[in-house]
Enzyme design. Structure first.
Site, PDB file in Angstrom:
ATOM      1  CE  LYS A  91      32.140  45.088  42.715  1.00 23.83           C
ATOM      2  NZ  LYS A  91      30.855  45.702  42.387  1.00 23.83           N
ATOM      3  N   GLY A  92      29.962  40.684  45.125  1.00 27.26           N
ATOM      4  CA  GLY A  92      29.858  39.392  44.437  1.00 27.26           C
ATOM      5  C   GLY A  92      31.153  39.014  43.736  1.00 27.26           C
ATOM      6  CG  ASP A 120      25.199  33.853  47.675  1.00 30.27           C
ATOM      7  OD1 ASP A 120      24.117  34.113  47.122  1.00 30.27           O
ATOM      8  OD2 ASP A 120      26.303  34.184  47.218  1.00 30.27           O
TER       9      ASP A 120
HETATM   10  N1  LIG Z   1      42.934  34.095  45.610  1.00 31.08           N
HETATM   11  C1  LIG Z   1      42.390  33.539  44.561  1.00 31.08           C
HETATM   12  N2  LIG Z   1      43.142  33.143  43.516  1.00 31.08           N
HETATM   13  C2  LIG Z   1      42.591  32.579  42.444  1.00 31.08           C
HETATM   14  N3  LIG Z   1      41.279  32.355  42.277  1.00 31.08           N
HETATM   15  C3  LIG Z   1      40.472  32.731  43.281  1.00 31.08           C
HETATM   16  C4  LIG Z   1      40.978  33.325  44.467  1.00 31.08           C
HETATM   17  N4  LIG Z   1      39.924  33.572  45.287  1.00 31.08           N
HETATM   18  C5  LIG Z   1      38.829  33.165  44.643  1.00 31.08           C
HETATM   19  N5  LIG Z   1      39.143  32.660  43.443  1.00 31.08           N
HETATM   20  C6  LIG Z   1      38.230  32.138  42.425  1.00 31.08           C
HETATM   21  O1  LIG Z   1      37.299  33.156  42.088  1.00 31.08           O
HETATM   22  C7  LIG Z   1      36.013  32.602  41.842  1.00 31.08           C
HETATM   23  C8  LIG Z   1      34.986  33.264  42.735  1.00 31.08           C
HETATM   24  O2  LIG Z   1      35.320  32.930  44.085  1.00 31.08           O
HETATM   25  P1  LIG Z   1      34.212  32.711  45.188  1.00 31.08           P
HETATM   26  O3  LIG Z   1      33.122  31.811  44.694  1.00 31.08           O
HETATM   27  O4  LIG Z   1      34.911  32.338  46.425  1.00 31.08           O
HETATM   28  O5  LIG Z   1      33.656  34.188  45.276  1.00 31.08           O
HETATM   29  P2  LIG Z   1      32.335  34.722  45.993  1.00 31.08           P
HETATM   30  O6  LIG Z   1      32.637  36.096  46.445  1.00 31.08           O
HETATM   31  O7  LIG Z   1      31.872  33.765  47.023  1.00 31.08           O
HETATM   32  O8  LIG Z   1      31.326  34.720  44.786  1.00 31.08           O
HETATM   33  P3  LIG Z   1      29.722  34.919  44.835  1.00 31.08           P
HETATM   34  O9  LIG Z   1      29.482  36.332  45.215  1.00 31.08           O
HETATM   35  O10 LIG Z   1      29.330  34.623  43.417  1.00 31.08           O
HETATM   36  O11 LIG Z   1      29.200  33.931  45.824  1.00 31.08           O
HETATM   37  C9  LIG Z   1      36.156  31.113  42.068  1.00 31.08           C
HETATM   38  O12 LIG Z   1      36.366  30.487  40.831  1.00 31.08           O
HETATM   39  C10 LIG Z   1      37.392  30.980  42.938  1.00 31.08           C
HETATM   40  O13 LIG Z   1      38.062  29.751  42.762  1.00 31.08           O
END
Ligand SMILES: Nc1ncnc2c1ncn2[C@@H]1O[C@H](COP(=O)(O)OP(=O)(O)OP(=O)(O)O)[C@@H](O)[C@H]1O
Length: 406
Positions: A91-92, A120
């Site tokens: 999920k996003g 993405d």
């Molecule tokens: N374990 C964690 N603890 C704290 N912050 C986190 C953690 N994992 C991810 N984040 C934070 O959450 C936010 C979203 O993370 P990330 O970009 O990796 O997600 P994503 O699933 O790739 O998002 P998208 O679907 O938008 O590409 C970022 O700001 C990241 O630093």
């Protein structure tokens, strides 16, 4: 330098004790973060003075129940120099990019020349590595021990090639058939969804083309050094469409090409009048190429020897339900999936924060649904804690990687 670490166990469901779903956080001195990633992670700054203190909360001791259990720790991921592909999806916003980037850093620090690719359309690899990776080319990432390169591929740009096919191919075929008075055949082609394919590309096509482009790169000598390739994929919906796309395209393009061949044969004597032979051939060969590429992507996704799809989720009922649907679709499509990363799990609270207590309870409730989920229960579960700083830059990714990938 003594720095904070968090240890936890890799889990496999169903648990011997379904209540035993809260993570076990330890403080460890074992991590050596490069540069200065020393913020108050997990709000545990006081505990730095007390290394090895075990935090309150139940142990995450979900024991192995199935006799068919396979060890799916990092040792298995890192073993061997044969090229392996890891696709991270979910999920996003759940942390796919952070997990993908941290895995890439971990592989590179364990001797694997690694490439991490974002397909993405809303890239966040640059943000994650705190480095400009835009431009559609491979960019070296500073920091890890072995070469680590990152690539943000623009799926729309990758599709331009196909857009060209659509315009040329579509009008060439239509003009040609109009000129020949072959309205009936045009209708037949219409039924084969040629117009649809040419005018509005099916969802998932962008990403499929992006992945196939990367695979093309990787066939060249220049990129043969990479032994680990990680794809940070678009959110779930795209992945699901991408999975069913190759079959759809294979069938549609196959039919279109067959029909075209028939038309070409039937009208070969006079078609030069229209002076579009080259254009049509070009369009046909591009369509053929697209079909080959889609088959290649389909095979990559289903290759149990070299590929693994890793589902990333968070401990909310909505995200876990979505992961379950994703897992079911992956299984249905025979895509190898063995691991579920539950990211952003709250550490047991040591304060009397009511909000935290409620949130932890809520997360626990969501986590408790996993053992009963028919699709997720057989996956190996890895929990990653929510840390109190943003995960950005190689030192932070190394920190996260050492927690998640064990
Ligand atoms: N374990 C964690 N603890 C704290 N912050 C986190 C953690 N994992 C991810 N984040 C934070 O959450 C936010 C979203 O993370 P990330 O970009 O990796 O997600 P994503 O699933 O790739 O998002 P998208 O679907 O938008 O590409 C970022 O700001 C990241 O630093």
């Amino acid at each position: 330098m003594a720095t904070l670490g968090v240890t936890h166990s890799t889990q496999c469901f169903p648990p011997s004790n379904p209540m035993a779903l809260m993570p076990n956080f330890h403080i460890s001195h074992s991590l050596h973060l490069k540069k200065s990633f020393t913020s108050g992670l997990l709000s545990l700054s006081n505990s730095r003075k007390q290394p090895n203190k075990q935090f309150q909360g139940e142990l995450l001791l979900c024991s192995v129940a199935t006799p068919t259990e396979v060890t799916v720790g990092f040792d298995e991921m890192v073993a061997g120099t044969k090229r392996k592909y890891y696709m991270l999806g979910g999920k996003g916003g759940v942390g796919k990019t952070s997990c993908a980037a941290s895995l890439a850093v971990k592989f590179a620090n364990n001797g694997h020349p690694t490439l991490v690719v974002s397909t993405d359309p809303a890239h966040s690899l640059s943000d994650s590595f705190a480095q400009d990776l835009t431009g559609g080319t491979l960019v070296p990432v500073d920091g890890p021990d072995s070469p680590l390169f990152a690539l943000e591929i623009n799926p729309e740009k990758a599709r331009e090639e196909f857009r060209g096919t659509q315009t040329n191919g579509g009008s060439a075929v239509k003009d040609f058939m109009d000129g020949m008075g072959l309205g009936m055949i045009a209708e037949q082609i219409g039924e084969l969804k040629l117009g649809e394919l040419l005018d509005t590309p099916p969802p998932g096509l962008d990403e499929a083309i992006a992945i196939s482009k990367v695979m093309q790169f990787l066939e060249s000598q220049e990129y043969s050094m990479f032994t680990r390739i990680i794809f940070d994929t678009a959110p779930t919906g795209h992945t699901l469409r991408l999975l069913s796309l190759p079959d759809f395209l294979d069938a549609s393009i196959g039919k279109i090409l067959k029909l075209r061949q028939k038309i070409d044969q039937a009208t070969s004597a006079i078609k030069s009048v229209f002076g579009q032979e080259d254009k049509r051939q070009d369009a046909a060969s591009k369509l053929e190429k697209l079909r080959e590429r889609m088959i290649q992507v389909r095979e990559l996704f289903r290759d149990t020897d070299s590929t693994e799809f890793i589902i990333v989720t968070i401990p909310t009922v909505m995200a876990i339900n979505e992961s379950s649907r994703l897992c079911a679709s992956l299984k249905k499509e025979n895509v190898p999936v063995k691991r579920l990363i539950v990211n952003q799990v709250l550490p047991p609270s040591v304060s009397d924060c009511k909000f935290c207590a409620m949130k932890i309870k809520d997360q626990r409730r969501a986590l408790n649904t996993i053992p009963n989920d028919p699709d997720l229960s057989c996956l190996s579960l890895v929990q990653a804690p929510l840390v109190d700083v943003e995960i950005r830059g190689v030192p932070a990714l190394q920190f996260l990687g050492d927690i998640v990938w064990k």
